[in-house]
Design a protein around this motif. Structure first.
Motif, PDB file in Angstrom:
ATOM      1  N   HIS A   4       0.781  -1.225   0.107  1.00 12.63           N
ATOM      2  CA  HIS A   4       0.044   0.046   0.035  1.00 12.63           C
ATOM      3  C   HIS A   4       0.770   1.228   0.115  1.00 12.63           C
ATOM      4  N   SER A   6       2.024   4.210   1.543  1.00 12.30           N
ATOM      5  CA  SER A   6       1.945   4.573   2.966  1.00 12.30           C
ATOM      6  C   SER A   6       1.313   6.039   3.300  1.00 12.30           C
ATOM      7  N   HIS A   7       1.579   7.011   2.154  1.00  9.64           N
ATOM      8  CA  HIS A   7       1.161   8.375   2.349  1.00  9.64           C
ATOM      9  C   HIS A   7      -0.311   8.521   1.999  1.00  9.64           C
ATOM     10  N   LEU A   9      -2.600   5.888   2.557  1.00 10.79           N
ATOM     11  CA  LEU A   9      -3.278   5.427   3.747  1.00 10.79           C
ATOM     12  C   LEU A   9      -3.063   6.346   5.082  1.00 10.79           C
ATOM     13  N   ASP A  10      -2.162   6.880   5.115  1.00 13.87           N
ATOM     14  CA  ASP A  10      -2.019   8.053   6.183  1.00 13.87           C
ATOM     15  C   ASP A  10      -3.124   9.170   6.162  1.00 13.87           C
ATOM     16  N   THR A  11      -2.999   9.646   4.771  1.00 18.19           N
ATOM     17  CA  THR A  11      -4.228  10.471   4.468  1.00 18.19           C
ATOM     18  C   THR A  11      -5.658   9.980   4.624  1.00 18.19           C
ATOM     19  N   PHE A  13      -6.681   7.455   6.699  1.00 21.25           N
ATOM     20  CA  PHE A  13      -6.772   7.206   8.059  1.00 21.25           C
ATOM     21  C   PHE A  13      -6.947   8.576   8.944  1.00 21.25           C
ATOM     22  N   HIS A  14      -6.195   9.631   8.535  1.00 21.31           N
ATOM     23  CA  HIS A  14      -6.482  10.999   9.125  1.00 21.31           C
ATOM     24  C   HIS A  14      -7.918  11.432   8.742  1.00 21.31           C
ATOM     25  N   ALA A  59      -7.777  13.071   0.817  1.00 17.32           N
ATOM     26  CA  ALA A  59      -7.745  11.728   0.869  1.00 17.32           C
ATOM     27  C   ALA A  59      -8.618  10.838  -0.244  1.00 17.32           C
ATOM     28  N   ALA A  83      -7.952   0.836   2.370  1.00 14.91           N
ATOM     29  CA  ALA A  83      -7.907   1.005   3.820  1.00 14.91           C
ATOM     30  C   ALA A  83      -8.514  -0.514   4.283  1.00 14.91           C
ATOM     31  N   TRP A  86      -5.754  -3.078   3.867  1.00 13.27           N
ATOM     32  CA  TRP A  86      -4.881  -2.944   4.939  1.00 13.27           C
ATOM     33  C   TRP A  86      -5.367  -3.545   6.246  1.00 13.27           C
TER      34      TRP A  86
END
Length: 125
Positions: A4, A6-7, A9-11, A13-14, A59, A83, A86
């Motif tokens: 995945h 990472s950036h 997914l970070d966005t 989940f944020h 996102a 997401a 993951w």
């Protein structure tokens, strides 16, 4: 295992980390909404709602179309798939663990009860 971004997914989940934005996404799952309609349940200003919408847009979770002076938002569920993939690793982990626990509990229920301990007799009894 699925790789995945990472950036991304970070966005995602944020964006999902805020209850207001999760509620907005839930509303959008039922169909298009204007910015005003998304803001209404929270009694927030259009500017505050717009900030939440910008996070969801960043996102990739929603699209905003401008129709005259009206901003109409719609859900784009595709990023939720990454997401979900993951999270699937952890879903399988817990499913396996809970299946093992269930097997152990069933085996414990099926086992004969342990013998009751007998106390040594005293002389004269």
């Amino acid at each position: 295992m699925v790789e995945h971004d990472s950036h991304a997914l970070d966005t995602i989940f944020h964006a999902l980390g805020d209850a207001t934005r999760r509620t907005m996404l839930g509303d959008l799952a039922a169909g298009e909404r204007t910015v005003g309609e998304l803001a209404q349940p929270f009694a927030m200003s259009l500017a505050a709602a717009s900030k939440h919408i910008k996070v969801l847009e960043a996102a990739g979770l929603i699209r905003r179309d401008i129709r005259g002076r009206t901003h109409v938002c719609s859900l784009d569920p595709a990023p939720l798939m990454s997401a979900d993939e993951w999270l699937g690793v952890y879903r399988r982990f817990w499913t396996d663990r809970l299946d093992t626990l269930e097997q152990l509990l069933r085996a414990d229920d099926a086992a004969p009860p342990p013998p009751k301990p007998t106390l040594p007799r005293k002389e004269g009894e």
